[in-house]
Design a protein around this motif. Structure first.
Motif, PDB file in Angstrom:
ATOM      1  N   GLU A  28      25.201  53.291  53.713  1.00  0.00           N
ATOM      2  CA  GLU A  28      24.464  53.253  54.898  1.00  0.00           C
ATOM      3  C   GLU A  28      24.077  51.770  55.181  1.00  0.00           C
ATOM      4  N   THR A  29      24.566  51.260  56.349  1.00  0.00           N
ATOM      5  CA  THR A  29      24.524  49.938  56.715  1.00  0.00           C
ATOM      6  C   THR A  29      23.044  49.733  56.820  1.00  0.00           C
ATOM      7  N   GLY A  30      22.699  48.347  56.930  1.00  0.00           N
ATOM      8  CA  GLY A  30      21.114  47.937  57.151  1.00  0.00           C
ATOM      9  C   GLY A  30      20.620  48.439  58.446  1.00  0.00           C
ATOM     10  N   ASP A  31      21.459  48.583  59.548  1.00  0.00           N
ATOM     11  CA  ASP A  31      21.009  49.437  60.660  1.00  0.00           C
ATOM     12  C   ASP A  31      21.297  50.881  60.711  1.00  0.00           C
ATOM     13  N   GLY A  32      21.432  51.374  59.778  1.00  0.00           N
ATOM     14  CA  GLY A  32      21.407  52.883  59.488  1.00  0.00           C
ATOM     15  C   GLY A  32      22.757  53.468  60.036  1.00  0.00           C
ATOM     16  N   ALA A  33      24.016  52.643  60.189  1.00  0.00           N
ATOM     17  CA  ALA A  33      25.026  53.537  60.263  1.00  0.00           C
ATOM     18  C   ALA A  33      25.544  53.986  58.974  1.00  0.00           C
ATOM     19  N   VAL A  34      26.319  55.118  58.867  1.00  0.00           N
ATOM     20  CA  VAL A  34      26.976  55.693  57.812  1.00  0.00           C
ATOM     21  C   VAL A  34      28.374  55.812  57.735  1.00  0.00           C
ATOM     22  N   LEU A  35      28.865  54.817  56.795  1.00  0.00           N
ATOM     23  CA  LEU A  35      30.250  54.690  56.459  1.00  0.00           C
ATOM     24  C   LEU A  35      30.737  55.577  55.343  1.00  0.00           C
ATOM     25  N   ASP A  36      31.594  56.524  55.533  1.00  0.00           N
ATOM     26  CA  ASP A  36      32.057  57.645  54.546  1.00  0.00           C
ATOM     27  C   ASP A  36      33.345  58.308  55.086  1.00  0.00           C
ATOM     28  N   PRO A  37      34.214  57.868  54.310  1.00  0.00           N
ATOM     29  CA  PRO A  37      34.417  57.368  52.904  1.00  0.00           C
ATOM     30  C   PRO A  37      34.426  55.624  53.034  1.00  0.00           C
ATOM     31  N   TRP A  38      34.083  54.915  52.271  1.00  0.00           N
ATOM     32  CA  TRP A  38      34.488  53.554  51.935  1.00  0.00           C
ATOM     33  C   TRP A  38      35.083  53.186  50.793  1.00  0.00           C
ATOM     34  N   TYR A  39      36.600  52.836  51.064  1.00  0.00           N
ATOM     35  CA  TYR A  39      37.327  53.039  49.729  1.00  0.00           C
ATOM     36  C   TYR A  39      37.176  51.620  48.914  1.00  0.00           C
ATOM     37  N   MET A  40      36.692  51.838  47.488  1.00  0.00           N
ATOM     38  CA  MET A  40      36.847  50.812  46.803  1.00  0.00           C
ATOM     39  C   MET A  40      37.815  50.690  45.523  1.00  0.00           C
ATOM     40  N   LEU A  41      38.307  49.727  45.260  1.00  0.00           N
ATOM     41  CA  LEU A  41      39.367  49.495  44.028  1.00  0.00           C
ATOM     42  C   LEU A  41      39.050  48.832  43.213  1.00  0.00           C
ATOM     43  N   ASP A  42      38.750  49.347  41.884  1.00  0.00           N
ATOM     44  CA  ASP A  42      38.517  48.708  40.499  1.00  0.00           C
ATOM     45  C   ASP A  42      39.624  48.717  39.664  1.00  0.00           C
ATOM     46  N   TRP A  43      40.132  47.403  39.736  1.00  0.00           N
ATOM     47  CA  TRP A  43      41.143  46.964  38.636  1.00  0.00           C
ATOM     48  C   TRP A  43      40.682  45.888  37.838  1.00  0.00           C
ATOM     49  N   PRO A  44      41.639  45.667  36.966  1.00  0.00           N
ATOM     50  CA  PRO A  44      41.192  44.378  36.256  1.00  0.00           C
ATOM     51  C   PRO A  44      41.135  42.986  36.722  1.00  0.00           C
ATOM     52  N   ASP A  45      40.664  42.136  36.137  1.00  0.00           N
ATOM     53  CA  ASP A  45      40.472  40.707  36.643  1.00  0.00           C
ATOM     54  C   ASP A  45      42.077  40.181  36.434  1.00  0.00           C
ATOM     55  N   VAL A  46      42.346  39.552  37.068  1.00  0.00           N
ATOM     56  CA  VAL A  46      43.678  38.645  36.893  1.00  0.00           C
ATOM     57  C   VAL A  46      43.392  37.097  36.886  1.00  0.00           C
ATOM     58  N   VAL A  47      44.506  36.313  36.256  1.00  0.00           N
ATOM     59  CA  VAL A  47      44.697  35.030  36.083  1.00  0.00           C
ATOM     60  C   VAL A  47      45.718  34.719  37.022  1.00  0.00           C
ATOM     61  N   ASN A  48      45.505  33.411  37.920  1.00  0.00           N
ATOM     62  CA  ASN A  48      46.642  32.843  38.308  1.00  0.00           C
ATOM     63  C   ASN A  48      46.873  31.207  37.692  1.00  0.00           C
ATOM     64  N   VAL A  49      47.985  31.010  37.222  1.00  0.00           N
ATOM     65  CA  VAL A  49      48.292  29.787  36.281  1.00  0.00           C
ATOM     66  C   VAL A  49      48.863  28.767  37.210  1.00  0.00           C
ATOM     67  N   VAL A  50      48.342  27.724  37.481  1.00  0.00           N
ATOM     68  CA  VAL A  50      48.900  26.450  38.146  1.00  0.00           C
ATOM     69  C   VAL A  50      49.175  25.553  37.082  1.00  0.00           C
ATOM     70  N   ALA A  51      50.508  25.742  36.700  1.00  0.00           N
ATOM     71  CA  ALA A  51      50.866  24.912  35.441  1.00  0.00           C
ATOM     72  C   ALA A  51      51.846  23.862  36.082  1.00  0.00           C
ATOM     73  N   LEU A  52      51.559  22.537  35.623  1.00  0.00           N
ATOM     74  CA  LEU A  52      52.154  21.174  35.696  1.00  0.00           C
ATOM     75  C   LEU A  52      52.931  20.814  34.626  1.00  0.00           C
ATOM     76  N   THR A  53      54.258  20.261  34.801  1.00  0.00           N
ATOM     77  CA  THR A  53      54.867  19.610  33.801  1.00  0.00           C
ATOM     78  C   THR A  53      54.448  18.185  33.645  1.00  0.00           C
ATOM     79  N   PRO A  54      54.868  17.728  32.539  1.00  0.00           N
ATOM     80  CA  PRO A  54      54.593  16.188  32.213  1.00  0.00           C
ATOM     81  C   PRO A  54      54.907  15.138  33.591  1.00  0.00           C
ATOM     82  N   ASP A  55      56.168  15.682  34.088  1.00  0.00           N
ATOM     83  CA  ASP A  55      56.539  14.895  35.184  1.00  0.00           C
ATOM     84  C   ASP A  55      56.156  15.446  36.570  1.00  0.00           C
ATOM     85  N   SER A  56      55.090  15.985  36.696  1.00  0.00           N
ATOM     86  CA  SER A  56      54.502  16.499  38.020  1.00  0.00           C
ATOM     87  C   SER A  56      55.404  17.574  38.757  1.00  0.00           C
TER      88      SER A  56
END
Length: 185
Positions: A28-56
């Motif tokens: 229920e929104t702050g103004d009273g609107a009902v949103l049903d269904p509101w889909y939510m996904l629960d999945w594991p955290d992820v990592v993104n690796v920004v990997a630089l070599t010694p020569d950029s």
């Protein structure tokens, strides 16, 4: 207008497996609107690796992505496994498995939310500096990953043309490089 908090009035599981938990919530929104269904996904955290070599140069991976229906150039990374409390260690594991590279330094840059409207997981941006090949890839079942090492300047020049099409990865790359002073604020 100042937004008002919403109130959850219901929560039911639609599907759950080892990869994802799909829930249909009622709000229920702050103004009273009902949103049903509101889909939510629960999945594991992820990592993104920004990997630089010694020569950029930037260590990237190329793999097929079903949502795109094509092969994409991306940052290495993946899911944080259950029991992994340190995102930098999870990033090192994923990075070495996918690329066969390692680095002396893995630094957590930031942790962001992937899609706060519909998902609760976090994306951990990790910078790895001094990346060098140390072993072969150790790919999971179903992974087919090619490793590409490209000059950082070429990657940055190609971002606007879609060289890396995953917006999440582009943001991770820019945040990590900014933290290290490799690009302007």
């Amino acid at each position: 207008m100042t937004p008002k908090p919403w109130r959850r009035t219901g929560n039911r599981t639609v599907h759950r497996d080892r990869w994802v938990h799909l829930r249909a919530e009622s709000w229920e929104t702050g103004d009273g609107a009902v949103l049903d269904p509101w889909y939510m996904l629960d999945w594991p955290d992820v990592v993104n690796v920004v990997a630089l070599t010694p020569d950029s140069r930037l260590v990237l991976v190329r793999q097929f992505r079903p949502g795109l229906g094509a092969i994409a150039l991306e940052l290495p990374g993946g899911m944080v496994e259950p029991g992994e409390a340190d995102p930098a260690e999870a990033a090192r594991r994923e990075f070495t498995e996918e690329t066969g590279y390692d680095a002396p330094s893995f630094h957590l840059v930031t942790s962001l939310r992937n899609d706060p409207a519909h998902a609760g997981n976090r994306v951990h941006v990790v910078l790895a500096e001094g990346a060098v090949p140390t072993s072969g890839q150790r790919l999971d079942h179903g992974e087919e990953i090619a490793v590409e090492v490209l000059p950082l300047a070429s990657v940055l020049a190609g971002l606007a043309e879609g060289l890396i099409g995953n917006a999440n990865h582009v943001g991770s790359l820019l945040l990590a490089l900014r933290e290290r002073g490799r690009i302007g604020a």
